[in-house]
Write a protein that holds these residues in place. Structure first.
Motif, PDB file in Angstrom:
ATOM      1  N   LEU A 120      25.410   4.860 -41.674  1.00  0.00           N
ATOM      2  CA  LEU A 120      24.609   3.763 -41.125  1.00  0.00           C
ATOM      3  C   LEU A 120      24.779   2.482 -41.925  1.00  0.00           C
ATOM      4  CD1 LEU A 120      21.069   5.034 -40.079  1.00  0.00           C
ATOM      5  CD2 LEU A 120      22.834   4.029 -38.657  1.00  0.00           C
ATOM      6  N   ALA A 121      24.774   2.593 -43.239  1.00  0.00           N
ATOM      7  CA  ALA A 121      24.943   1.401 -44.076  1.00  0.00           C
ATOM      8  C   ALA A 121      26.290   0.734 -43.813  1.00  0.00           C
ATOM      9  CB  ALA A 121      24.797   1.773 -45.555  1.00  0.00           C
ATOM     10  N   LEU A 122      27.324   1.533 -43.622  1.00  0.00           N
ATOM     11  CA  LEU A 122      28.650   0.974 -43.354  1.00  0.00           C
ATOM     12  C   LEU A 122      28.745   0.307 -41.986  1.00  0.00           C
ATOM     13  CD1 LEU A 122      30.948   3.762 -44.839  1.00  0.00           C
ATOM     14  CD2 LEU A 122      30.559   1.466 -45.759  1.00  0.00           C
ATOM     15  N   THR A 123      27.948   0.781 -41.032  1.00  0.00           N
ATOM     16  CA  THR A 123      28.006   0.159 -39.702  1.00  0.00           C
ATOM     17  C   THR A 123      27.463  -1.259 -39.709  1.00  0.00           C
ATOM     18  OG1 THR A 123      25.844   0.953 -38.928  1.00  0.00           O
ATOM     19  CG2 THR A 123      27.770   2.384 -38.515  1.00  0.00           C
ATOM     20  N   ILE A 124      26.643  -1.589 -40.689  1.00  0.00           N
ATOM     21  CA  ILE A 124      26.049  -2.936 -40.704  1.00  0.00           C
ATOM     22  C   ILE A 124      27.123  -4.012 -40.829  1.00  0.00           C
ATOM     23  CG2 ILE A 124      24.498  -4.508 -41.937  1.00  0.00           C
ATOM     24  CD1 ILE A 124      22.693  -1.980 -42.441  1.00  0.00           C
ATOM     25  N   PRO A 125      27.961  -4.012 -41.875  1.00  0.00           N
ATOM     26  CA  PRO A 125      28.973  -5.074 -41.946  1.00  0.00           C
ATOM     27  C   PRO A 125      30.112  -4.902 -40.935  1.00  0.00           C
ATOM     28  CG  PRO A 125      29.237  -3.571 -43.791  1.00  0.00           C
ATOM     29  CD  PRO A 125      27.977  -3.161 -43.074  1.00  0.00           C
ATOM     30  N   ILE A 126      30.356  -3.669 -40.487  1.00  0.00           N
ATOM     31  CA  ILE A 126      31.477  -3.424 -39.578  1.00  0.00           C
ATOM     32  C   ILE A 126      31.111  -3.734 -38.129  1.00  0.00           C
ATOM     33  CG2 ILE A 126      32.992  -1.631 -38.618  1.00  0.00           C
ATOM     34  CD1 ILE A 126      32.873  -0.294 -41.434  1.00  0.00           C
ATOM     35  N   ALA A 127      29.987  -3.211 -37.654  1.00  0.00           N
ATOM     36  CA  ALA A 127      29.643  -3.320 -36.234  1.00  0.00           C
ATOM     37  C   ALA A 127      28.493  -4.283 -35.941  1.00  0.00           C
ATOM     38  CB  ALA A 127      29.298  -1.939 -35.692  1.00  0.00           C
ATOM     39  N   HIS A 128      27.735  -4.667 -36.953  1.00  0.00           N
ATOM     40  CA  HIS A 128      26.557  -5.508 -36.713  1.00  0.00           C
ATOM     41  C   HIS A 128      26.469  -6.704 -37.670  1.00  0.00           C
ATOM     42  CE1 HIS A 128      25.263  -2.266 -34.118  1.00  0.00           C
ATOM     43  NE2 HIS A 128      25.437  -1.423 -35.115  1.00  0.00           N
ATOM     44  N   PRO A 129      27.543  -7.444 -37.870  1.00  0.00           N
ATOM     45  CA  PRO A 129      27.498  -8.583 -38.809  1.00  0.00           C
ATOM     46  C   PRO A 129      26.773  -9.787 -38.186  1.00  0.00           C
ATOM     47  CG  PRO A 129      29.644  -8.505 -37.780  1.00  0.00           C
ATOM     48  CD  PRO A 129      28.859  -7.305 -37.259  1.00  0.00           C
ATOM     49  N   PHE A 130      25.467  -9.664 -38.069  1.00  0.00           N
ATOM     50  CA  PHE A 130      24.661 -10.678 -37.388  1.00  0.00           C
ATOM     51  C   PHE A 130      24.810 -12.060 -38.012  1.00  0.00           C
ATOM     52  CE2 PHE A 130      21.982  -8.980 -40.703  1.00  0.00           C
ATOM     53  CZ  PHE A 130      21.370 -10.115 -41.241  1.00  0.00           C
ATOM     54  N   TRP A 131      25.072 -12.108 -39.308  1.00  0.00           N
ATOM     55  CA  TRP A 131      25.194 -13.377 -40.025  1.00  0.00           C
ATOM     56  C   TRP A 131      26.416 -14.186 -39.574  1.00  0.00           C
ATOM     57  CZ3 TRP A 131      25.463  -8.505 -41.924  1.00  0.00           C
ATOM     58  CH2 TRP A 131      26.723  -8.051 -42.322  1.00  0.00           C
ATOM     59  N   GLN A 132      27.329 -13.532 -38.873  1.00  0.00           N
ATOM     60  CA  GLN A 132      28.520 -14.216 -38.373  1.00  0.00           C
ATOM     61  C   GLN A 132      28.394 -14.577 -36.893  1.00  0.00           C
ATOM     62  OE1 GLN A 132      31.695 -11.450 -39.133  1.00  0.00           O
ATOM     63  NE2 GLN A 132      31.714 -11.852 -41.337  1.00  0.00           N
ATOM     64  N   MET A 133      27.280 -14.259 -36.290  1.00  0.00           N
ATOM     65  CA  MET A 133      27.120 -14.415 -34.844  1.00  0.00           C
ATOM     66  C   MET A 133      26.256 -15.630 -34.530  1.00  0.00           C
ATOM     67  SD  MET A 133      26.413 -10.500 -33.788  1.00  0.00           S
ATOM     68  CE  MET A 133      27.599  -9.211 -34.127  1.00  0.00           C
ATOM     69  N   SER A 134      26.361 -16.063 -33.278  1.00  0.00           N
ATOM     70  CA  SER A 134      25.481 -17.119 -32.788  1.00  0.00           C
ATOM     71  C   SER A 134      24.421 -16.491 -31.893  1.00  0.00           C
ATOM     72  CB  SER A 134      26.294 -18.179 -32.034  1.00  0.00           C
ATOM     73  OG  SER A 134      27.022 -17.576 -30.992  1.00  0.00           O
ATOM     74  N   GLU A 135      23.394 -17.247 -31.612  1.00  0.00           N
ATOM     75  CA  GLU A 135      22.316 -16.746 -30.746  1.00  0.00           C
ATOM     76  C   GLU A 135      22.827 -16.597 -29.325  1.00  0.00           C
ATOM     77  OE1 GLU A 135      19.693 -15.517 -31.767  1.00  0.00           O
ATOM     78  OE2 GLU A 135      19.480 -16.360 -33.754  1.00  0.00           O
TER      79      GLU A 135
END
Length: 135
Positions: A87-102
């Motif tokens: 789960l921790a690895l999925t954050i930067p790989i699949a859910h990098p919200f900080w790189q996304m726009s609204e």
């Protein structure tokens, strides 16, 4: 705590049910990966993991294997650790919200918060693994 509640919380059936429900998101995704492996491969490709088939296989094994260890309460600490790291690895790989726009940024941020909360639940499962329960 009332004795009736204590008996429920320490019963084998309740603990089995709790471990099964905690891991539902993992073992159901693992089963989906078995029955729709090509879909799992596409998921891996979508997040840039190559070779996608190998990652799909590894993810499916971790999801089913980790869940099984927790559910049967044998080496549950290992299963919880594997799923927590996954789960921790999925954050930067699949859910990098900080790189996304609204609006995707906010949606993915909440997915990350759910992942972190689930990691906490897995930590509790690891801490409680192997404890004797009242039948």
């Amino acid at each position: 705590m009332p004795i009736a509640i204590h008996r429920i919380l320490t019963s084998r059936w309740f603990n089995f049910l709790a471990r099964t429900v905690l891991t539902f998101v993992f073992w159901s995704a693992g089963l989906a990966g078995i029955f729709d492996f090509s879909g799992k491969v596409i998921e891996m490709e979508m997040v840039g993991l190559e070779p996608a088939a190998l990652f799909a296989l590894a993810v499916t094994i971790v999801q089913i294997g980790g869940s099984t260890l927790i559910i049967i309460d044998r080496f549950a600490w290992l299963g919880a650790g594997a799923l927590g790291v996954f789960l921790a690895l999925t954050i930067p790989i699949a859910h990098p919200f900080w790189q996304m726009s609204e609006p995707n940024r906010t949606f993915e941020f909440y997915v990350v918060l759910e992942h972190i909360s689930l990691i906490g639940g897995l930590m509790i499962a690891a801490a409680l693994s192997g404890r004797k329960t009242i039948s």
